[in-house]
Each structure stands twice: as C-alpha cells, then as structure tokens.
Scaffold this active site. Structure first.
Site, PDB file in Angstrom:
ATOM      1  N   CYS A  10       0.845  -1.189   0.000  1.00 13.71           N
ATOM      2  CA  CYS A  10       0.000   0.000   0.000  1.00 13.71           C
ATOM      3  C   CYS A  10       0.886   1.246   0.000  1.00 13.71           C
ATOM      4  O   CYS A  10       2.081   1.162   0.288  1.00 13.71           O
ATOM      5  CB  CYS A  10      -0.915   0.008   1.222  1.00 13.71           C
ATOM      6  SG  CYS A  10      -0.034  -0.172   2.771  1.00 13.71           S
ATOM      7  N   CYS A  13       2.673   1.861   3.115  1.00 12.99           N
ATOM      8  CA  CYS A  13       3.771   0.945   3.412  1.00 12.99           C
ATOM      9  C   CYS A  13       5.070   1.437   2.775  1.00 12.99           C
ATOM     10  O   CYS A  13       6.138   1.346   3.367  1.00 12.99           O
ATOM     11  CB  CYS A  13       3.427  -0.455   2.913  1.00 12.99           C
ATOM     12  SG  CYS A  13       1.805  -1.004   3.450  1.00 12.99           S
TER      13      CYS A  13
END
Lengths: 77, 396
Positions: A10, A13
C-alpha cells in the site's frame, strides 16, 4: 540489526519504508531492511494492521506510518 | 542444539518500560482546545439552517413560500412542511438551494469532527491490543467486551479478513469474533453522534443498545451452532510465529496526529459519497411529493421496514452519504425506525464485505450471518417505529 516493514504494497507501506531508510541514513546506522509483503506471513507474525515495523523481531508500531524521530528512537536503543 | 527455550531467551531483553501516568500540560492543552472546537462547532451547527435560509432568500432573493417552516421541517419530526405540489418552480428551487447549502457544511463538519475524535480514541485500541484483551480468560464477559471493542476498533470491510484470521489464530472463540465483526458496522459512530445531536441521548442510546444486542445475539448463536465447521481449513492450519510486541508509547500529540491522518484519509475516500448523498437528499427534500413517498415508506404500511432493508443492501456507501438522505426522508415524515433500518442496511450489510469474507468462511456461514443481521435490523426498525412517536418518552 534487522528491520522488517510489513505491508502488502500500500502507499502507506512505501512511505513507512522510506521513513525507516531516512532514519537510518540520518543516524548513520547500519541495518538490513526487509519488506514483508506476503499476506499470510504478515498475519502469522501476529500483525493485524499494516503498515507495521519490527526491529529485531520486536514489533514497534502497527497500522500507521511512524515519524522519523520515532524510528530513530527505536534504532538507537 | 537449539531449543525453543533459546529463542525465547533471545527475545527476553526487551522488557517493556514501566508505564507511568504523568500529567502533561501539553496533553491537557490539546484536550482543552478540542473541547473548545466542539463547543464552537455545536453553536455554528445549530445556526446553520438560519444562515442557509438567509443566504437563499435574502442574498439570492428566491421567493419564500408564505408560512414555510423552512429547514426546521428537516430537523424536527413534527413540523409539517408545505407540500411540494403547492410550490411554484422558483419556490422549489429556493427550497433545494437552502437544503443543499445547509447540508454540505452540516455533514462535512459533523463527519470531520467524528472522524478526528475517533482517530484519537482509536489510537488507544489497535487491533493487536484488542486481540490481546479478548484472548485473555474472560468467560461470559467475552461477548459484551467484544461488542464494545467492535465499536471502538479501527475497522473497515477491507481489513475484515486479517482481523478475522488474527482473532481465530489467537484462540478467540468464533462466536466472540463474530460479535466483534457485527458490532463494528451495526453501531456506527457517525450515525450514533448524529442521533445524539439531532434526536437526543435517549434515541442514540436506544440505537446503540439494540445494535449491540443484535451483535451479541449473532455471536452467541454462531458459537452455539459450532460455526467453526464452516471456517476455511487454511485459517485453522495457519502456523503462527508471533513476534513480541512493544506497547505503544504515543503521547497526546501523536494521537492528535493520528486523528488528522484519519480525517485526511477518510474524507478523501468518502467525499464523493457525501456529495451524491446531499444531491439525492436535496431532490427528495424539494421535489419528491410527500404523499407518494409516504405511500411507499409511511408508517401505515407494514412492509416499509423490510423494504428499507431490501433497498439498502445493494447500496454500498459511507454513513456520510446516507445522512443527508436520512434527514430529507425524516423531513418528509418517514418514521425514524424505517430510516434507521435503511441506514443500518446500507452500512452493515455490504456485499463487498461478504465477498471478502468468503476467503475465510464457507458460504453457508456467511449467508446465516447476513440473515441474522438482516432480521435484527428489521426488528430494530419495527421497535423504533413502535416506540418513537411524537410525544413519547423518547422525544422530549
């Protein structure tokens, strides 16, 4: 030192990984940064919300992007 | 030879620092600021209908129908608005503009505030921490605790699977897991806050209590029928090498930052729902005939509540999108129970969530779960329609 960043790709992340690397660069610490993206591996590590960061097998934060200063605190001691 | 004891002793040096409660002036200051913002928002929001009407009728000079209760009819269940059929084209347009001008800031600010405050509150309830709480020996307190934590824990349908697997692998009973999963969408914090503000604490409490009861019942039933049989095999076999977890050391500034992050993220995701919701609400408020609407959704027809569920299930939206429609429907005289049923059906019964859950649960259990929640929502609808009538204890 081994730092693991957990998250299945994501945006947050990636941001977390960048922050970890920035903290390492600013403090001049040598560490191995690993990205864990496998869903089952994340779950079996006991993590339920990503992004999460573990330093030497100890989970330091989950479900949020930590700040650079926070990460510096983790790696310095 | 390495034994498991060695690995444990390697992890031992990480002793959590003792938790101390220290009073920090900075934390107090932040909380005081938040309280001030809430008071200011409340005052502003109370006057919003007046501002919207002033702008529509005094600045834009739309004709105002004589004897029009205006937006008061939206906020108050018991004021009869002038039927749309009796209004001229310009008067309807004015009514639409006033409604939209009121609803946009109203919903936006309400949503912002709730999302921010919940972002702060939720920084205390990370899913990992909740799991640790629920995995302890709780006995009969497991279910109620799961229901309460379900309301507080950060949770969206996208994270249903990680939560589910995390709970089950930690040895939390399936029934308790289900109570948690049901309570989260059934008692929605935005809806709860909206009810407190617009209808008072009694109706909000009734909403929370009935929602929690459904969650408790659903969890209890699934525990009773030994639902474990319907969990996909890989979940039960998932090997766990759980890492040690350090307690969070966030200070109030970090928590407020978490609130802002939540605000940015959620508003960024739901603003379109909000816009569409306000537009639909506006059309309903200014153009839909009350007579026709009450013919379909009025309290006199027994089918209005199940109909609200049937209409609500395929719609996937955030509460932010539903609130303006709710207010428009209430303003037209649709009963609160029917409107709440619609809201709960839209939020709690979402098709995408069931498809995601299919990864870990067999279809039969998902179907049973959906059925229990749907029945529960219908019961709540009838209960509200029966209990909440003008002049009852719930409407002071």
């Amino acid at each position: 030192m081994k730092i693991a960043v957990y998250g299945a790709g994501c945006a947050k992340c990636h941001k977390t990984e960048e922050i970890v690397k920035q903290a390492l660069a600013e403090t001049g610490t040598e560490a191995e940064v690993v990205k864990v993206t496998d869903f089952k591996e994340i779950i079996t590590a006991g993590i339920m919300s990503t992004p999460a960061v573990a330093v030497d097998e100890v989970v330091k934060s989950t479900g949020r992007v930590p700040s650079v200063n926070e990460v510096k605190g983790w790696i310095s001691g | 030879m390495t034994t498991s004891e060695d690995t444990i002793s390697q992890q031992e040096p990480v002793a959590p620092p003792p938790r101390r409660f220290t009073l920090r002036w900075k934390s107090l200051g932040l909380l005081a600021l938040l309280a001030l913002v809430i008071v200011g928002w409340y005052q502003f929001d109370q006057n919003l209908p007046k501002y919207a009407e002033w702008y529509t009728y005094s600045v834009l000079k739309y004709p105002r129908p004589a004897g029009d209760p205006g937006l008061a009819a939206v906020d108050n269940c018991c004021t009869e608005p002038i039927p749309t059929e009796q209004l001229s084209q310009a008067e309807r347009m004015g009514r639409a503009i006033a409604f939209a001008l009121y609803q946009f800031p109203h919903v936006f600010l309400l949503l912002s505030l709730v999302v921010f405050v919940m972002g702060v509150v939720r920084s205390y309830f990370a899913p990992e921490r909740v799991r640790a709480l629920l995995a302890g020996r709780l006995g009969r307190f497991g279910h109620p605790l799961a229901a309460l934590l379900g309301v507080l824990t950060p949770f969206c349908s996208c994270s249903a699977v990680p939560l589910f697997v995390g709970f089950v692998t930690a040895g939390i009973p399936l029934g308790v897991t289900f109570t948690f999963l049901t309570a989260a969408p059934l008692v929605n914090e935005v809806a709860l806050f909206f009810l407190v503000k617009e209808f008072g604490i009694r109706i909000a409490a009734l909403y929370a209590i009935t929602g929690l009861s459904i969650a408790l019942f659903a969890g209890w039933l699934i525990g009773r029928i030994r639902g474990e049989r319907y969990v996909e095999a890989w979940v039960k076999e998932a090997a766990v090498h759980r890492l040690a977890m350090e307690p969070s050391q966030m200070v109030m500034e970090d928590r407020f930052r978490a609130g802002f992050v939540a605000w940015k993220e959620i508003l960024g995701r739901v603003w379109l729902f909000l816009v569409i919701g306000v537009l639909i609400g506006t059309v309903v408020h200014a153009y839909v005939s009350q007579e026709h609407l009450l013919g379909a959704l009025g309290n006199k027809q027994w089918w209005s509540v199940p109909l609200a569920v049937v209409v609500g299930v395929p719609i996937y939206s955030n509460p932010a999108g539903v609130l303006p429609v709710m207010q428009a429907l209430l303003g037209k005289g649709v009963a609160l129970g029917t409107v709440l049923t619609f809201l709960m059906a839209v939020i709690a019964l979402s098709l995408p969530e069931f498809i995601i859950l299919r990864k870990v649960l067999k279809t039969r259990l998902i179907a049973l779960f959906a059925l229990i929640v749907a029945c529960g929502i219908i019961i709540v609808g009838y209960l509200f329609n029966w209990l909440i009538t003008p002049g009852s204890w719930f409407i002071p």
